[in-house]
Enzyme design. Structure first.
Site, PDB file in Angstrom:
ATOM      1  N   THR A 161      10.344  10.601 -16.783  1.00 15.73           N
ATOM      2  CA  THR A 161       9.192  10.481 -16.432  1.00 15.73           C
ATOM      3  C   THR A 161       8.768  11.418 -15.489  1.00 15.73           C
ATOM      4  O   THR A 161       7.358  11.682 -15.467  1.00 15.73           O
ATOM      5  CB  THR A 161       8.983   9.245 -15.826  1.00 15.73           C
ATOM      6  OG1 THR A 161       9.455   7.645 -16.549  1.00 15.73           O
ATOM      7  CG2 THR A 161       7.443   8.510 -15.751  1.00 15.73           C
ATOM      8  N   TYR A 208      14.686   9.617  -8.291  1.00 14.86           N
ATOM      9  CA  TYR A 208      13.226   9.675  -7.979  1.00 14.86           C
ATOM     10  C   TYR A 208      12.495  10.511  -6.719  1.00 14.86           C
ATOM     11  O   TYR A 208      11.596  11.567  -7.380  1.00 14.86           O
ATOM     12  CB  TYR A 208      12.782   8.494  -7.049  1.00 14.86           C
ATOM     13  CG  TYR A 208      11.567   8.049  -6.684  1.00 14.86           C
ATOM     14  CD1 TYR A 208      10.822   7.298  -7.626  1.00 14.86           C
ATOM     15  CD2 TYR A 208      10.912   7.953  -5.179  1.00 14.86           C
ATOM     16  CE1 TYR A 208       9.256   7.003  -6.706  1.00 14.86           C
ATOM     17  CE2 TYR A 208       9.479   8.075  -4.736  1.00 14.86           C
ATOM     18  CZ  TYR A 208       9.130   7.506  -5.374  1.00 14.86           C
ATOM     19  OH  TYR A 208       7.459   7.221  -5.341  1.00 14.86           O
ATOM     20  N   ARG A 215       9.597  -3.836  -3.441  1.00  9.62           N
ATOM     21  CA  ARG A 215       9.218  -3.385  -1.721  1.00  9.62           C
ATOM     22  C   ARG A 215       9.462  -4.139  -0.810  1.00  9.62           C
ATOM     23  O   ARG A 215       8.857  -5.740  -0.438  1.00  9.62           O
ATOM     24  CB  ARG A 215       8.292  -2.333  -2.210  1.00  9.62           C
ATOM     25  CG  ARG A 215       8.264  -1.791  -3.166  1.00  9.62           C
ATOM     26  CD  ARG A 215       6.887  -0.236  -2.874  1.00  9.62           C
ATOM     27  NE  ARG A 215       6.628  -1.035  -4.271  1.00  9.62           N
ATOM     28  CZ  ARG A 215       5.342  -0.317  -5.278  1.00  9.62           C
ATOM     29  NH1 ARG A 215       4.445   0.844  -3.730  1.00  9.62           N
ATOM     30  NH2 ARG A 215       4.829  -0.103  -6.066  1.00  9.62           N
TER      31      ARG A 215
HETATM   32  P1  NAD Z   1       3.132   1.048  -9.580  1.00 12.33           P
HETATM   33  O1  NAD Z   1       5.156   0.806 -10.747  1.00 12.33           O
HETATM   34  O2  NAD Z   1       2.963   0.148  -9.466  1.00 12.33           O
HETATM   35  O3  NAD Z   1       2.773   2.020 -10.744  1.00 12.33           O
HETATM   36  C1  NAD Z   1       3.192   2.924 -11.127  1.00 12.33           C
HETATM   37  C2  NAD Z   1       2.930   3.234 -12.848  1.00 12.33           C
HETATM   38  O4  NAD Z   1       3.271   3.702 -13.936  1.00 12.33           O
HETATM   39  C3  NAD Z   1       2.780   1.923 -13.633  1.00 12.33           C
HETATM   40  O5  NAD Z   1       1.315   1.553 -14.141  1.00 12.33           O
HETATM   41  C4  NAD Z   1       3.571   2.154 -14.804  1.00 12.33           C
HETATM   42  O6  NAD Z   1       3.586   0.636 -15.362  1.00 12.33           O
HETATM   43  C5  NAD Z   1       3.513   3.269 -15.412  1.00 12.33           C
HETATM   44  N1  NAD Z   1       4.369   4.240 -15.413  1.00 12.33           N
HETATM   45  C6  NAD Z   1       5.758   4.041 -15.306  1.00 12.33           C
HETATM   46  N2  NAD Z   1       6.649   4.718 -15.980  1.00 12.33           N
HETATM   47  C7  NAD Z   1       6.066   5.865 -17.147  1.00 12.33           C
HETATM   48  C8  NAD Z   1       5.994   6.090 -18.267  1.00 12.33           C
HETATM   49  N3  NAD Z   1       6.604   7.111 -18.528  1.00 12.33           N
HETATM   50  N4  NAD Z   1       4.621   6.429 -18.717  1.00 12.33           N
HETATM   51  C9  NAD Z   1       3.070   5.895 -18.145  1.00 12.33           C
HETATM   52  N5  NAD Z   1       3.151   4.858 -17.255  1.00 12.33           N
HETATM   53  C10 NAD Z   1       4.805   5.017 -16.984  1.00 12.33           C
HETATM   54  O7  NAD Z   1       3.712   1.940  -8.274  1.00 12.33           O
HETATM   55  P2  NAD Z   1       2.115   2.352  -6.964  1.00 12.33           P
HETATM   56  O8  NAD Z   1       3.165   1.839  -6.360  1.00 12.33           O
HETATM   57  O9  NAD Z   1       0.920   2.264  -8.150  1.00 12.33           O
HETATM   58  O10 NAD Z   1       2.969   4.092  -7.005  1.00 12.33           O
HETATM   59  C11 NAD Z   1       1.978   4.835  -7.667  1.00 12.33           C
HETATM   60  C12 NAD Z   1       2.266   6.422  -7.692  1.00 12.33           C
HETATM   61  O11 NAD Z   1       2.607   6.780  -6.772  1.00 12.33           O
HETATM   62  C13 NAD Z   1       3.772   6.880  -8.185  1.00 12.33           C
HETATM   63  O12 NAD Z   1       3.915   7.572  -8.672  1.00 12.33           O
HETATM   64  C14 NAD Z   1       4.398   6.547  -6.951  1.00 12.33           C
HETATM   65  O13 NAD Z   1       5.677   7.249  -7.706  1.00 12.33           O
HETATM   66  C15 NAD Z   1       3.505   7.180  -5.573  1.00 12.33           C
HETATM   67  N6  NAD Z   1       3.645   6.695  -4.463  1.00 12.33           N
HETATM   68  C16 NAD Z   1       3.538   5.711  -4.145  1.00 12.33           C
HETATM   69  C17 NAD Z   1       4.094   4.869  -3.137  1.00 12.33           C
HETATM   70  C18 NAD Z   1       4.209   4.078  -2.097  1.00 12.33           C
HETATM   71  O14 NAD Z   1       3.935   3.617  -1.483  1.00 12.33           O
HETATM   72  N7  NAD Z   1       3.015   2.837  -3.079  1.00 12.33           N
HETATM   73  C19 NAD Z   1       4.441   5.517  -2.126  1.00 12.33           C
HETATM   74  C20 NAD Z   1       4.896   7.429  -2.258  1.00 12.33           C
HETATM   75  C21 NAD Z   1       4.516   7.929  -3.675  1.00 12.33           C
HETATM   76  N1  UDP Z   2      13.606  -3.684   3.553  1.00 13.77           N
HETATM   77  C1  UDP Z   2      14.034  -5.363   3.473  1.00 13.77           C
HETATM   78  N2  UDP Z   2      13.671  -5.748   2.949  1.00 13.77           N
HETATM   79  C2  UDP Z   2      13.396  -5.708   1.899  1.00 13.77           C
HETATM   80  C3  UDP Z   2      12.714  -4.658   1.088  1.00 13.77           C
HETATM   81  C4  UDP Z   2      13.093  -3.686   1.942  1.00 13.77           C
HETATM   82  O1  UDP Z   2      14.868  -4.772   4.385  1.00 13.77           O
HETATM   83  O2  UDP Z   2      13.594  -7.034   1.175  1.00 13.77           O
HETATM   84  C5  UDP Z   2      13.602  -2.242   4.230  1.00 13.77           C
HETATM   85  C6  UDP Z   2      14.148  -1.207   3.477  1.00 13.77           C
HETATM   86  O3  UDP Z   2      15.661  -1.230   3.405  1.00 13.77           O
HETATM   87  C7  UDP Z   2      13.764   0.481   3.748  1.00 13.77           C
HETATM   88  C8  UDP Z   2      12.424  -0.785   3.976  1.00 13.77           C
HETATM   89  O4  UDP Z   2      12.185  -1.479   4.314  1.00 13.77           O
HETATM   90  O5  UDP Z   2      14.571   0.276   4.614  1.00 13.77           O
HETATM   91  C9  UDP Z   2      11.271  -0.014   3.287  1.00 13.77           C
HETATM   92  O6  UDP Z   2      11.544  -0.758   1.800  1.00 13.77           O
HETATM   93  P1  UDP Z   2      11.133  -0.148   0.877  1.00 13.77           P
HETATM   94  O7  UDP Z   2      11.842  -0.692  -0.737  1.00 13.77           O
HETATM   95  O8  UDP Z   2       9.411  -0.621   1.016  1.00 13.77           O
HETATM   96  O9  UDP Z   2      10.442   1.242   0.975  1.00 13.77           O
HETATM   97  P2  UDP Z   2      11.019   2.637   0.698  1.00 13.77           P
HETATM   98  O10 UDP Z   2      12.174   2.562   1.111  1.00 13.77           O
HETATM   99  O11 UDP Z   2      10.909   3.550  -0.457  1.00 13.77           O
HETATM  100  O12 UDP Z   2       9.690   3.775   1.948  1.00 13.77           O
END
Ligand code: NAD
Ligand code: UDP
Length: 315
Positions: free
Chosen positions: A90, A143, A184
């Protein structure tokens, strides 16, 4: 403008679709619905300039658009580790296909990269010039390395083919429409607290994260996309830094929950600390977050409690 949002039915994507429609654009939401939901965008379906395409970004597609926001990729560790090979496809094939499209139709493309490119960072707060400390063979690598390679592809297409790119590095973002069960930390803790279930802290809870409310994130993304001088990468996130233990206690307090806090094993390679340096976003985009953690958590708690209490949406 006609704007394509891959991953548009996901958490951040659905807020972006909504905002761009409000700003008067034509929006095409492309999603394979892996972690996205139709109900995230159901309220937009009556809008005649909103279109939805069920499509996987690992397959090529040709559509005439002016801008592309490339968000397709599961963001929660639970979901991106479910099928690591697919996560890599992806990220990499998705970036290749979207960059190919951008090149062909001369669209500007913004890549949703991540603070995970810094891995378990040794520089704190993280500045964009830090190359990171990511484990290439660990559980998070599908990822982290996928996103790192997507950045590489963006810059290669930019240098080699003149594609008009923008790269932002998104730090932990939260708010309404996160999946209740997506694993998350913010959604986990709120749902656990509201249901009176144990609040599961992984490790001792001293690891830190910086939490950005989704409306601030969307504003930062749009400013970056429409800035004519900056390609990035630019950090977009809220620099307020909290331990996971502090977060658990805040959520417990705001929900008036009697849930017990319990400790579970820390997943491997879990970053110890994370906080964005947002000088570039602030100085070049005039952007900074406006919604503090307390306010954002209260809004998110309201959303999750409505969903949990609505029998049509069992959490
Ligand atoms: P999310 O999982 O809610 O959204 C991702 C979307 O992408 C979903 O709707 C999913 O169905 C779609 N998707 C996944 N694989 C696909 C594919 N192969 N083809 C078409 N669609 C596909 O996540 P989000 O939190 O909304 O994140 C959106 C973007 O932001 C992602 O690229 C993520 O890596 C990036 N991001 C998010 C965070 C965060 O904290 N939310 C942090 C860093 C980066
Ligand atoms: N985490 C936690 N309990 C949960 C889910 C996550 O303690 O039920 C912790 C996880 O180990 C990390 C932080 O919260 O240290 C953020 O996790 P998340 O999965 O939201 O995002 P990321 O690790 O990608 O920042």
């Amino acid at each position: 403008m006609r704007i394509l949002i891959t991953g548009g039915a996901g958490f951040i994507g659905s807020h972006l679709c909504e905002r761009l429609l409000k700003d008067g654009h034509e929006v095409i939401c492309l999603d394979n619905f892996f972690t996205g939901r139709k109900e995230n965008i159901a309220h937009l379906m009556d809008n005649p300039v909103f279109e939805v395409i069920r499509h996987d970004v690992t397959e090529p597609i040709l559509i005439e658009v002016d801008q592309i926001y490339n968000l397709a990729c599961p963001a929660s560790p639970v979901h991106y580790q479910y099928n690591p090979v697919k996560t890599i496809k992806t990220n990499i094939m998705g970036a290749l296909n979207m960059l190919g499209l951008a090149k062909r139709v001369r669209a500007r493309i913004l890549q949703a990269s991540t603070s995970e490119v810094y891995g378990d960072p040794k520089v704190h707060p993280q500045t964009e010039d830090y190359w990171g400390n990511a484990n290439p063979i660990g559980l998070r690598a599908c990822y982290d390395e996928g996103k790192r390679c997507a950045e590489t592809l963006m810059f290669a297409y930019h240098r080699q083919n003149g594609v008009d790119i923008r790269v932002i590095r998104i730090f932990n973002t939260y708010g309404p429409r996160m999946l209740e069960n997506d694993g998350r930390v913010v959604s986990n803790f709120i749902v656990q607290a509201l249901k009176g279930a144990d609040i599961t802290i992984y490790g001792n809870g001293s690891q830190t994260r910086s939490f950005c409310y989704v409306d601030d994130m969307v504003e930062g993304m749009i400013r970056m996309m429409n800035n004519d001088h900056l390609v990035g990468p630019v950090n977009i996130g809220n620099p307020g830094e909290f331990t996971v233990m502090e977060l658990a206690n805040m959520i417990k307090r705001f929900t008036k929950s009697s849930s017990k806090i319990v400790h579970m094993p820390l997943p491997p390679d879990d970053p110890v600390q994370r906080k964005p340096d947002i000088k570039i976003a602030n100085q070049s985009l005039g952007w900074k977050p406006t919604i503090g953690l307390e306010q954002g958590l209260l809004r998110s708690i309201e959303y999750f409690s409505e969903r949990i209490n609505n029998p049509k949406n069992p959490a």
